[in-house]
Design an enzyme around this catalytic site. Structure first.
Site, PDB file in Angstrom:
ATOM      1  CB  SER A 682      -9.982 -12.892  17.445  1.00  0.00           C
ATOM      2  OG  SER A 682     -10.442 -11.365  17.321  1.00  0.00           O
ATOM      3  CG  HIS A 802      -6.671  -9.152  18.622  1.00  0.00           C
ATOM      4  ND1 HIS A 802      -7.492  -9.500  19.483  1.00  0.00           N
ATOM      5  CD2 HIS A 802      -7.151  -9.669  17.479  1.00  0.00           C
ATOM      6  CE1 HIS A 802      -8.289  -9.976  18.938  1.00  0.00           C
ATOM      7  NE2 HIS A 802      -8.244 -10.273  17.696  1.00  0.00           N
TER       8      HIS A 802
END
Length: 831
Positions: A682, A802
């Site tokens: 991320s 995610h």
């Protein structure tokens, strides 16, 4: 369950490998976010949809394009210029589920596995999966009331294992939970639900109907006045279920008495909404405070709710009255109840919040439904919470509230408190502009300090029981806890116990039922010591009898008998000392030959610290490798200033810090560049992406997971606009002044003959960080690197969101792919 206040929000984050596994093992501190034969939910389908009513497994629900799908479709015509003015030829990969994009991902996956092999055939995969599905994991629980008849606590747990890959939601009592063989009752079987409805459901949690807001005549459950169940139980929850692991969820109401969904078309008229980034909580049994995608203008440019409605049971959400709204350019807005009525002097505070940026918010509060909301007279970057009669303020910048009744300067990172009613009166006077009222109200304010930072200490959050606040502090990234008791009559806090020094250990102490008792769940762990869960009594902290019972203990998942943990400091380019933890065999040879994995994050005020490193232990340490976590700037290890020092134009500092740690490891002869790998996800993927283009000669292997990489377009992809306070705005001079310097996608050196081995991974269903970041970077490197020594591997999980994986098997697969790739690269065993 106790409220737990941490300085975090919806974050751009993939946890470190150790924390990712702990999530699966459900060992983190509590906090309060492939469709098989499902109908086609492609972007094209949604683009063609109109606001009609369709039949679904959830009853009749509106069918409309979500913000995610509207943006995806709009990108088909999007062409943006690159830094040098040329057209970006890879924007077609931003169409998430187009035939071309999916074909690219599947082809890349086939090539990756053809070169590296199938991870599911490896010993790493088998051991990681066994750990993820082990029956010896600690089943952490949440109290949702008391059993009728016995008055015993009702504890709920969500659990995945080999027999239940999607998971089961189950319950037990405290009496049973304290035994070796817990008796569980299944409340909801997600595997059965997924099979029945032909949807690959992923559990995303729930929001309970507060016991104090229930209508017992309607629920059919009466708490009673005797000892059978004097404190009631939660009767309804709002379940959040995700299709394939995305952040966007389906909202469905569930009845805990009948243990079934509340039919939206039945007599009970259950609450239900289709897929979206919905935020909802109960205001009462029949009214929700809800932010949802109800059409144009209802969502911000960041993709989160812009409006709040009071949605009454049995009505259409589009007809629900609008009670609060922000601006389209805000990150989000919300409204919620903060129930402190159970503490002396407390109240039911109703809060409205407008997140102007990721860090700056406006707060308005009222104590009674008939009152007007009062905008709080605080700095925008101040975090607000409540405990009884007190308003708790976490100050993110030096604050000198001279006109707020204080001559004192509260340092950045301080935690202070003030009487809530007095502060509301003062804020009301400020809002009205009445100077006499301001002076009078200001004279009553008495600010008190719970925590004040030093050069080496920072605030890391708090949790509560009925009468106690447990404060978490970091001292040079080592944790310690302090216990504060609320004074007589709800008076000021008094410190009653606490650690003198920080430890390389993780602590978590969450109240069992913060409305009723001072019992708490106490969890401890470290990099090499498995988690242990105790039942403790905060009223006896620091005394004999504090620990009531050792409830559960995770067995050693890897051999740590010969491991040691040490802390070191590297010196960054500007002279700042950067701490890092190193886990290695005792007495390793400092001959530069040790395969070493360096992990970092460095963003959003997120702190890295000691957590039991199951994945790292199995996949890296047992092989004889060295594991390192770097506490670089951008994180929260030394409070807000540590974070703020690496924002926007100063972003280079977190990359310089990470490079400094890598160079320090080489200088200490722990490893050499050939035996040093780095990994991040991320925002950490942006970090490792910059290592690829800024320091390629420092690393022998790099894993870039669910990353940001195109910093010219990140704000136009999914939730990216919400992070401009962290990185900057590419549509302004920020791009040419500094953003392009750390946009890996724009800094690939076309003239370079060799790059280190690099693996990029992402998820098609990631609706937070767009998969196009990884896709475009890979395609560009493949094209520019044709005929050069640029070993670039790419794998895109079709599910996962995610976090990169939707279930334990997927997580074990992605973990094995990553660690085996890095190990083979550092030991010269890549094909």
């Amino acid at each position: 369950m106790a409220s737990v206040v941490r300085p975090m929000r919806m974050l751009l984050r993939l946890p470190s490998s150790s924390i990712a596994l702990l999530n699966s093992l459900q060992l983190l501190r509590s906090a309060a976010f492939t469709p098989g034969n499902t109908p086609a939910f492609s972007a094209t389908t949604f683009a063609a949809a109109t606001t009609t009513t369709t039949s679904s497994p959830f009853g009749s629900v509106p069918s409309r394009p979500t913000l995610f799908q509207r943006r995806t479709t709009a990108m088909k015509a999007s062409k943006e210029s690159m830094r040098g003015g040329e057209e970006d030829p890879y924007t077609w990969l931003e169409e998430v589920e187009s035939d071309e994009s999916i074909a690219f991902a599947k082809s890349a996956n086939e090539k990756c596995l053809a070169r590296l092999g199938d991870p599911s055939d490896t010993e790493t995969y088998k051991r990681v999966l066994a750990a993820l599905e082990s029956d010896d994991r600690i089943p952490h629980v949440r109290l949702l009331g008391y059993e009728e008849g016995t008055g015993d606590m009702l504890l709920y747990n969500f659990w995945r294992d080999s027999q239940n890959p999607k998971g089961i939601w189950r319950k037990t009592t405290l009496a049973s939970y304290q035994t070796a063989d817990v008796e569980w009752t299944i409340v909801l079987d997600l595997d059965e639900l997924a099979k029945k409805e032909e949807v690959s459901w992923v559990w995303k949690g729930y929001t309970p109907l507060p016991r104090s807001r229930d209508d017992h005549e309607k629920s059919g459950y009466e708490p009673g006045t005797d000892s059978s169940a004097p404190r009631g139980r939660v009767t309804r929850v709002l379940l959040n279920l995700s299709r394939g692991g995305a952040d966007a969820t389906y909202l469905r109401e569930f009845d805990l008495l009948t243990e079934s969904f509340v039919d939206p078309d039945g007599t009970e008229l259950g609450f239900s909404l289709p897929e979206g980034k919905t935020r909802a909580s109960y205001k009462s049994r029949d009214v929700l405070l809800i932010g949802a995608d109800t059409g144009e203008g209802s969502m911000t440019t960041s993709g989160y709710p812009r409006t709040v409605r009071e949605w009454k049971r049995g009505t259409k959400i589009e007809d629900a009255p609008l009670v609060f709204e922000g601006e389209e350019t805000d990150v989000s807005c919300g409204q919620y109840l903060y129930d402190e009525g159970h503490r002396e002097g407390g109240a039911m505070y109703e809060v409205q919040s407008r997140s102007i940026t990721f860090y700056n918010s406006h707060y308005s509060v009222r104590k009674e439904p008939a009152d007007d909301f009062v905008k709080l007279a605080i700095a925008l970057n101040t975090a607000v919470s409540f405990f009884g009669r007190w308003m708790i303020l976490h100050v993110k910048a030096d604050w000198e509230p001279k006109d707020n009744g204080s001559e004192k300067v509260f340092k950045t990172g301080s935690l202070i408190y003030v009487d809530a009613q007095d502060f509301l009166d003062f804020s009301k006077a400020k809002e009205d502009g009445n100077e006499d009222a301001i002076k009078e109200a200001g004279s009553k304010l008495d600010y008190r300090i719970l925590f004040e930072p030093t050069a080496t200490t920072s605030y890391a959050g708090y949790s509560t029981t009925k009468n106690y606040m447990i404060l978490y502090e970091l001292e040079d990234v080592k944790e310690r806890m302090k216990f504060f008791k609320i004074g007589e009559g709800g008076g000021p806090f008094v410190m009653v116990s606490g650690d003198e020094e920080g430890k390389i250990q993780s602590f978590s102490a969450g109240g069992v039922d913060s409305k009723e008792s001072d019992l708490l769940w106490l969890t401890t762990s470290s990099y090499t010591q498995p988690s242990t869960l105790h039942l403790a009594d905060a009223s006896k902290c620091g005394e004999e009898g504090y620990i009531i019972n050792k409830l559960k203990s995770l067995p050693h998942m890897f051999d740590s008998s010969d491991l040691e943990v040490s802390q070191h400091f590297a010196t960054s380019k500007d002279g700042t000392h950067i701490p890092y933890f190193m886990i290695s065999k005792k007495g390793i040879d400092l001959d530069s030959s040790n395969p070493t994995l360096l992990y970092g994050y460095g963003g959003f005020e997120i702190s890295l610290g000691p957590r039991y490193a199951t994945t790292v232990g199995i996949s890296w340490l047992e092989r004889g490798g060295v594991y390192v976590e770097a506490n670089i700037r951008g994180g929260g290890e030394y409070g807000p200033e540590w974070h703020q020092s690496a924002l926007k134009e100063n972003r280079n500092k977190c990359y310089e810090d990470f490079i400094a740690v890598g160079e320090h490891l080489v200088a200490r002869n722990v490893c050499s560049p050939k035996t040093l790998a780095c990994r991040g996800g991320s925002n950490g993927g942006l970090l490792t992406g910059n290592m690829l283009v800024q320091a390629p000669d420092l690393f022998g292997a790099i894993h870039i997971a669910v990353p940001l990489l195109d910093m010219q377009r990140y704000h136009k992809l999914l939730a990216g606009a919400s992070w401009m306070a962290e990185y900057g705005d590419p549509d302004t001079d920020d791009w040419k002044d500094f953003l392009y310097k750390y946009s890996p996608y724009h800094n690939i050196d076309e003239g370079r003959e060799k790059y280190p081995n690099v693996l990029l991974t992402t998820s098609t269903r990631d609706d937070r960080v767009h998969p196009a970041h990884a896709r475009k970077m890979v395609k560009k490197m493949w094209d520019l690197g044709d005929g050069k020594d640029w070993p670039v591997y790419y794998y895109e999980n079709i599910e996962g969101g995610h976090g990169g994986a939707a279930d334990n098997k997927q997580q074990a697969f992605m973990t094995s792919l990553s660690y085996d790739f890095m190990w083979r690269a550092l030991t010269g065993n890549l094909p």
